[in-house]
Design an enzyme around this catalytic site. Structure first.
Site, PDB file in Angstrom:
ATOM      1  N   LYS A 222     -28.557 -22.497   1.707  1.00 55.97           N
ATOM      2  CA  LYS A 222     -27.540 -23.529   1.524  1.00 55.97           C
ATOM      3  C   LYS A 222     -26.496 -23.121   0.494  1.00 55.97           C
ATOM      4  O   LYS A 222     -26.638 -22.137  -0.224  1.00 55.97           O
ATOM      5  CB  LYS A 222     -28.202 -24.858   1.141  1.00 55.97           C
ATOM      6  CG  LYS A 222     -28.900 -25.528   2.319  1.00 55.97           C
ATOM      7  CD  LYS A 222     -29.407 -26.909   1.970  1.00 55.97           C
ATOM      8  CE  LYS A 222     -29.992 -27.611   3.189  1.00 55.97           C
ATOM      9  NZ  LYS A 222     -30.538 -28.943   2.851  1.00 55.97           N
ATOM     10  N   ARG A 256     -38.847 -25.823   4.479  1.00 55.15           N
ATOM     11  CA  ARG A 256     -38.119 -25.803   5.751  1.00 55.15           C
ATOM     12  C   ARG A 256     -37.159 -24.617   5.684  1.00 55.15           C
ATOM     13  O   ARG A 256     -36.226 -24.620   4.871  1.00 55.15           O
ATOM     14  CB  ARG A 256     -37.370 -27.117   5.957  1.00 55.15           C
ATOM     15  CG  ARG A 256     -36.637 -27.217   7.296  1.00 55.15           C
ATOM     16  CD  ARG A 256     -35.980 -28.585   7.451  1.00 55.15           C
ATOM     17  NE  ARG A 256     -35.297 -28.703   8.723  1.00 55.15           N
ATOM     18  CZ  ARG A 256     -34.034 -28.348   8.952  1.00 55.15           C
ATOM     19  NH1 ARG A 256     -33.308 -27.838   7.954  1.00 55.15           N
ATOM     20  NH2 ARG A 256     -33.497 -28.481  10.140  1.00 55.15           N
TER      21      ARG A 256
END
Length: 278
Positions: A222, A256
């Protein structure tokens, strides 16, 4: 250790779980997660399982900042066939459907999904919690303010850790009243959060252990990583592993990820550190 009930089958979290990301979208922020064709889907899923993924998470709607909504019918078209294919190929691998629509959740579970992963915590579809409560599957409740289209305007908090914790306490009660027995909590790093908010949540992840629920960390590749390092998402694997390590040390139960092999290696080494070195 946590034990989750999915349609009568027990899913044990007796060590940190690796959840591999499979996006049936053309516009997810990391190109390596996009698998639109069935052959590519099966190839990517097999690689992830061989590299240590315990669960697979299938999504048909991009949730990157500013992403446009594709609608229920298009989302169903993207995910149902994928879930059916994966469930028939690897019936022992739990599948999670990444959706905030109750209808998508219901039909995905009918097609073979074992878990519902909802970035909205049931706030974007009023039927979501009651739908999940009637299906007897675990529910991943993420913290989000606004929607993916508007969340960049919502990243305002007096105390982000306290406000996310308060949100979880309220939503856990809503889930209980809806008949959902197994809830996984995701603080939603990157969703209506600035980089500073993400760092604070990561550093204080252990605060959320007081809920008694498994904690999921979704930080893989991210912007908090790639902007800090001034690289593209494609070059953010090493940074991802560093933050996974921090998350594991602070109590993450589920990672995740886009890269199961490296996540599994981090889990192994952190486990050895806790056993022999700490």
């Amino acid at each position: 250790m946590f034990t989750l009930n999915s349609k009568g089958k027990l899913l044990a979290i007796d060590r940190p779980v690796v959840m591999g990301i499979l996006n049936r979208t053309p516009d997810s922020f990391y190109s390596g997660s996009r698998v639109r064709e069935d052959d590519a889907l099966l190839e990517q899923a097999e690689r992830m399982i061989l590299e240590g993924a315990d669960w697979l998470d299938i999504g048909g709607q991009s949730t990157r900042p500013g992403a446009a909504t594709v609608g229920v019918e298009e989302e169903l078209r993207r995910v149902l066939g994928a879930i059916d294919l994966l469930h028939r190929k690897w019936p022992g691998t739990p599948l999670s459907v990444d959706t905030w629509h109750a209808r998508v959740a219901r039909e995905a579970v009918d097609a073979g999904a074992s878990i519902v992963n909802d970035i909205s915590g049931g706030r974007l579809d009023p039927d979501m919690l009651s739908t999940v409560g009637g299906m007897n599957v675990p529910y991943i409740c993420m913290h989000l303010k606004g929607t993916p289209l508007t969340m960049h305007k919502e990243a305002v908090y007096d105390d982000v850790v306290r406000e996310v914790l308060d949100y979880f306490i309220r939503r856990m009660e809503d889930c209980r009243q809806a008949g959902i027995h197994d809830v996984i909590l995701d603080p939603g790093l990157g969703f209506a959060k600035t980089a500073d908010h993400n760092w604070r949540l990561l550093g204080q992840l252990a605060v959320f252990r007081m809920t008694g629920r498994p904690l999921m960390l979704g930080i893989s590749r991210k912007s908090t990583i790639y902007r800090a390092l001034d690289v593209a998402p494609e070059a953010a694997l090493n940074g991802t592993t560093v933050l996974h390590t921090i998350g594991l040390l602070n109590g993450a139960d589920i990672l995740r990820v886009h890269d199961p092999k490296q996540a599994r290696e981090a889990i192994t080494l952190v486990g050895l550190y806790k056993e022999k070195g700490a």
